[in-house]
Design an enzyme around this catalytic site. Sequence first.
Site, PDB file in Angstrom:
ATOM      1  N   LYS A   7      22.719 -81.338 -13.366  1.00 20.13           N
ATOM      2  CA  LYS A   7      24.092 -80.892 -13.117  1.00 20.13           C
ATOM      3  C   LYS A   7      25.077 -81.825 -13.820  1.00 20.13           C
ATOM      4  O   LYS A   7      26.062 -81.381 -14.417  1.00 20.13           O
ATOM      5  CB  LYS A   7      24.365 -80.847 -11.611  1.00 20.13           C
ATOM      6  N   HIS A  12      29.116 -82.827 -17.726  1.00 25.80           N
ATOM      7  CA  HIS A  12      29.800 -83.970 -18.339  1.00 25.80           C
ATOM      8  C   HIS A  12      29.320 -84.422 -19.710  1.00 25.80           C
ATOM      9  O   HIS A  12      29.969 -85.272 -20.311  1.00 25.80           O
ATOM     10  CB  HIS A  12      29.739 -85.171 -17.386  1.00 25.80           C
ATOM     11  N   LYS A  41      37.492 -75.421 -11.390  1.00 22.35           N
ATOM     12  CA  LYS A  41      37.330 -76.853 -11.099  1.00 22.35           C
ATOM     13  C   LYS A  41      38.568 -77.574 -11.625  1.00 22.35           C
ATOM     14  O   LYS A  41      38.928 -77.421 -12.781  1.00 22.35           O
ATOM     15  CB  LYS A  41      36.063 -77.396 -11.759  1.00 22.35           C
ATOM     16  N   ASN A  44      37.841 -82.194 -15.000  1.00 20.35           N
ATOM     17  CA  ASN A  44      36.485 -82.484 -15.455  1.00 20.35           C
ATOM     18  C   ASN A  44      36.529 -83.260 -16.763  1.00 20.35           C
ATOM     19  O   ASN A  44      37.382 -83.008 -17.609  1.00 20.35           O
ATOM     20  CB  ASN A  44      35.694 -81.193 -15.650  1.00 20.35           C
ATOM     21  N   THR A  45      35.603 -84.198 -16.912  1.00 21.64           N
ATOM     22  CA  THR A  45      35.528 -85.001 -18.130  1.00 21.64           C
ATOM     23  C   THR A  45      34.228 -84.735 -18.869  1.00 21.64           C
ATOM     24  O   THR A  45      33.160 -84.716 -18.255  1.00 21.64           O
ATOM     25  CB  THR A  45      35.610 -86.504 -17.787  1.00 21.64           C
ATOM     26  N   LYS A  66      34.603 -94.977  -6.269  1.00 20.30           N
ATOM     27  CA  LYS A  66      35.859 -94.634  -5.587  1.00 20.30           C
ATOM     28  C   LYS A  66      35.643 -94.420  -4.095  1.00 20.30           C
ATOM     29  O   LYS A  66      36.522 -94.697  -3.285  1.00 20.30           O
ATOM     30  CB  LYS A  66      36.459 -93.359  -6.194  1.00 20.30           C
ATOM     31  N   ARG A  85      42.041 -80.654 -17.526  1.00 21.92           N
ATOM     32  CA  ARG A  85      42.821 -80.593 -16.296  1.00 21.92           C
ATOM     33  C   ARG A  85      43.408 -79.195 -16.174  1.00 21.92           C
ATOM     34  O   ARG A  85      44.024 -78.694 -17.106  1.00 21.92           O
ATOM     35  CB  ARG A  85      43.933 -81.640 -16.351  1.00 21.92           C
ATOM     36  N   HIS A 119      26.828 -88.467 -11.031  1.00 22.94           N
ATOM     37  CA  HIS A 119      28.224 -88.201 -10.674  1.00 22.94           C
ATOM     38  C   HIS A 119      29.121 -88.951 -11.642  1.00 22.94           C
ATOM     39  O   HIS A 119      28.848 -90.099 -11.975  1.00 22.94           O
ATOM     40  CB  HIS A 119      28.471 -88.650  -9.225  1.00 22.94           C
TER      41      HIS A 119
END
EC number: 4.6.1.18
Length: 128
Positions: A7, A12, A41, A44-45, A66, A85, A119
């Site tokens: 995922k 990413h 979403k 996302n990067t 974080k 974004r 993540h």
Amino acid sequence: AESSAMKFQRQHVDSEGSSSSNANYCNEMMVRRKMTQDRCKPVNTFVHEPLADVQAVCFQKNVPCKNGQTNCYQSYSSMHITDCRVTSNSKFPDCSYRTTQAQKSIVVACEGNLYVPVHFDASVEPST
């Protein structure tokens, strides 16, 4: 089922790609990588570096995540990334995104036997 590691790659990693000459990059990629299926979403990067280089971050600088967990790692070097974004006038299912590229250090959370990224936590200015 899709593993956390797979995922992460889907959401990413775009090693071959780049948003440099394509303002529509995020609009295309967010759909292609299935991040607009049940909602848009919000952020996302994508990382435009070889998968091995992204996976290697798990053995670089240990930093707090974080959410307070301790399994996050920051890349020593900056990486070519694209931030997507969602725009304020975006309405599902017509998700629309702003594409911004940057050179930043990435922070990822890692887990599993192979200890790979699962993540994407943040992108930050590289620490000197």
